[in-house]
Enzyme design. Structure first.
Site, PDB file in Angstrom:
ATOM      1  N   THR A 224      -3.551   7.208   1.037  1.00 29.42           N
ATOM      2  CA  THR A 224      -4.140   5.884   1.181  1.00 29.42           C
ATOM      3  C   THR A 224      -4.296   5.533   2.649  1.00 29.42           C
ATOM      4  O   THR A 224      -5.387   5.229   3.128  1.00 29.42           O
ATOM      5  CB  THR A 224      -3.268   4.823   0.477  1.00 29.42           C
TER       6      THR A 224
ATOM      7  N   THR B 297       0.818  -1.210   0.000  1.00 35.07           N
ATOM      8  CA  THR B 297       0.000   0.000   0.000  1.00 35.07           C
ATOM      9  C   THR B 297       0.850   1.257   0.000  1.00 35.07           C
ATOM     10  O   THR B 297       1.920   1.298   0.604  1.00 35.07           O
ATOM     11  CB  THR B 297      -0.950   0.017   1.221  1.00 35.07           C
ATOM     12  N   ASP B 298       0.361   2.240  -0.715  1.00 36.40           N
ATOM     13  CA  ASP B 298       0.950   3.576  -0.652  1.00 36.40           C
ATOM     14  C   ASP B 298       0.610   4.176   0.713  1.00 36.40           C
ATOM     15  O   ASP B 298      -0.276   3.682   1.411  1.00 36.40           O
ATOM     16  CB  ASP B 298       0.375   4.435  -1.777  1.00 36.40           C
ATOM     17  N   LYS B 299       1.328   5.202   1.099  1.00 32.95           N
ATOM     18  CA  LYS B 299       1.059   5.831   2.392  1.00 32.95           C
ATOM     19  C   LYS B 299       0.215   7.090   2.231  1.00 32.95           C
ATOM     20  O   LYS B 299      -0.888   7.172   2.724  1.00 32.95           O
ATOM     21  CB  LYS B 299       2.382   6.169   3.111  1.00 32.95           C
ATOM     22  N   THR B 300       0.758   8.053   1.491  1.00 32.94           N
ATOM     23  CA  THR B 300       0.096   9.340   1.369  1.00 32.94           C
ATOM     24  C   THR B 300      -1.212   9.217   0.595  1.00 32.94           C
ATOM     25  O   THR B 300      -1.236   8.752  -0.531  1.00 32.94           O
ATOM     26  CB  THR B 300       1.014  10.348   0.650  1.00 32.94           C
TER      27      THR B 300
END
Length: 543
Positions: free
Chosen positions: A341, A336-339
């Site tokens: 998400t 998963t992406d962080k920003t």
């Protein structure tokens, strides 16, 4: 992003006229197959084909038993059951996938509604991709998809993935005629719809939209089926082949064995008795083939996948093909992406820590000119366009009453080095409003600090301790440095900052709160045995 030139773009009246004259930026969808054809496509499943063959053979056997052997009508229960199973399996798959197609028709509109940065009426703003018109000035940044075909007005270390059109994963784009590639499929100063910005940034003027783009021509000429078989599809295909081969093998063995036994046990050969025996033998072999087919398997698979599809739909997860549900169920790792998400994507400057009392002019100009973000100031509230981290810095200036556009316009840009994940910093050389030539650098603080000769009395240990404190609060950090350049000073060489007299300005910590539903979602997937990996350019501490 920032431009070397100030563009005004189209006016509202010019936008309307361009849309009327050149059309909208939408691709005409392909004609869909009729419902009847789409229904009959469900009979292409390998197990369904086997069931159809078995059903036909079962009808033959039942007719033979009913008319020749005088058995009751109950002999037709077997073929009726087979065809009911076929109709239920194909019918359920058809109905559920038809509903999914309707939902996907709505979902496909999302791509046309993706935000695109343009300049209109002299102001940077975001519009939907479908609203881009010929003549628009479009701002292109790393990671974005080119919304239409256009001619580049500016290109800073711009590399585009054109594999969707030409197969070339990296094509260098430039506005310098001396660097044009004469063998390139498309001109080196053109960007095409559907391609992706891999590195750098640029500005382009739109020349074609919708079906008139190269992407539109390819879309119209060839509708490519890029579907990939799921593990379940492959396993069912293999099972179908295996059942067919085994049942046919046993049937052939029975036919051969019974014929051999006939010649051993019958001393005198008689054609009539042999043909009757052979027909009976074929009936036994066909019966074996029929009973070897698991009539309930396609039905069981269809029901389980339909139930999974329905559950996913209730949680706003659309699946076009039912067998894809099995692929989702087989997930073992989620990257998963962080920003945006895991976080709310509402970045804001939380703390600043500048050393050596640098002048406000240096800080303001360094943030304003060394940035690829924009602010949309057309509404009541300033909105970030582009990179949210850099946008947070511009918002910080805006809240202090600084017009970053005025600062940029007063500084003449000389040279740029865009941010990359390898370098972890970006740099810009400008002819400052003060008349001095200044190099501004921004990026990962630990790297920026290591590049600096002048550190304003702060030690590496102090910087690391400050970074650790910010990162333990899950904040993203940026470091800043600058150098006033004299004649002959090195600036940027071989895609790296070569300046030898940089001064470290300090650190800015940017916060982005975690979304409220993330902890529960992460716990749920971990409890299900699925590993979660965060893919981010931040430090491990921040992640």
């Amino acid at each position: 992003m920032s431009q070397k030139n100030h563009y005004t773009g189209l006016t509202d009246a010019e936008v309307s006229e361009s849309r009327r004259k050149n059309g909208v930026n939408l691709l005409t969808p392909p004609e869909k197959d009729s419902l009847l054809k789409r229904f009959f496509e469900k009979f292409g499943d390998p197990l369904i084909i086997i069931l159809l063959i078995a059903g036909a053979l079962s009808i033959g056997i039942s007719c033979y038993e009913y008319f020749s052997l005088g058995q009751g009508a109950g002999v037709f229960f077997e073929p009726i059951g087979i065809f009911i199973a076929i109709l239920l399996a194909t019918g359920l798959a058809f109905i559920f996938e038809l509903k999914a197609d309707k939902e996907f028709a709505l979902l496909n509109q999302v791509n046309d509604d993706e935000p695109v940065q343009v300049i209109r009426n002299g102001n940077a703003m975001q519009i939907a991709k479908k609203d881009v018109v010929v003549g628009d000035i479009v701002i292109l940044n790393t990671g974005e998809e080119v919304p239409a075909d256009g001619e580049l007005l500016e290109a800073v270390m711009l590399n585009i993935d054109e594999s969707t059109l030409t197969g070339e994963p990296v094509c260098h784009k430039t506005t310098d005629p001396a660097e044009f590639d004469s063998e390139a499929t498309f001109p080196s100063n053109h960007a095409m719809r559907g391609t992706k910005i891999m590195e750098g940034h640029g500005v382009m003027r739109v020349l074609a939209v919708g079906d008139k783009t190269e992407n539109g021509k390819v879309f119209e000429a060839a509708q490519i089926d890029d579907s990939v078989k799921t593990p379940l599809n492959e396993q069912l295909d293999g099972l179908g082949d295996l059942i067919t081969k085994i049942s046919y093998g046993f049937a052939a063995a029975i036919v051969i064995g019974r014929i051999v036994m006939y010649f051993i046990n019958v001393p005198e050969f008689d054609w009539v008795s042999f043909l009757a025996f052979f027909l009976q033998t074929l009936m036994v072999a066909v019966t074996l083939v029929v009973v070897a087919v698991p009539e309930g398997l396609p039905m069981a698979v269809t029901l389980s996948l339909a139930y999974s599809m329905r559950r996913m739909l209730k949680t706003n997860n659309l699946v076009r093909k039912m067998h894809a549900c099995e692929t989702m169920g087989a997930t073992t790792v989620i990257c998963t992406d962080k920003t945006g998400t895991l976080t709310q994507n509402q970045m804001q400057v939380a703390q600043t820590n500048f050393f050596g009392n640098p002048s406000d002019d240096i800080l303001i100009e360094g943030i304003a000119v060394n940035s690829t973000a924009q602010l949309d100031l057309s509404g009541d509230k300033a909105q970030v366009l582009g990179n949210p981290t850099e946008g947070a810095l511009l918002l910080w200036l805006h809240k202090r009453g600084v017009n970053y556009l005025d600062v940029k316009d007063k500084a003449q840009r000389i040279e740029e080095l865009p941010f990359s994940t390898e370098r972890k910093y970006m740099a810009t050389v400008v002819k400052s409003a003060t008349g001095k030539t200044i190099l501004y650098v921004k990026g990962a603080p630990e790297i920026i600090f290591g590049m600096c000769k002048n550190t304003a009395g702060v030690t590496r240990q102090e910087v690391d301790a400050q970074l650790l404190e910010y990162q333990n609060q899950a904040m993203r950090t940026l470091g800043f440095a600058y150098q006033e350049l004299a004649d002959g000073d090195k600036t940027i060489e071989n895609n790296k900052v070569a300046a030898a007299n940089l001064t470290f300005l300090g650190i800015v910590a940017i916060s982005d709160p975690v979304r409220s539903d993330v902890p529960f979602a992460v716990k749920e997937v971990i409890d299900a045995g699925i590993k979660v990996k965060i893919v981010t350019g931040d430090t491990p501490g921040t992640a």
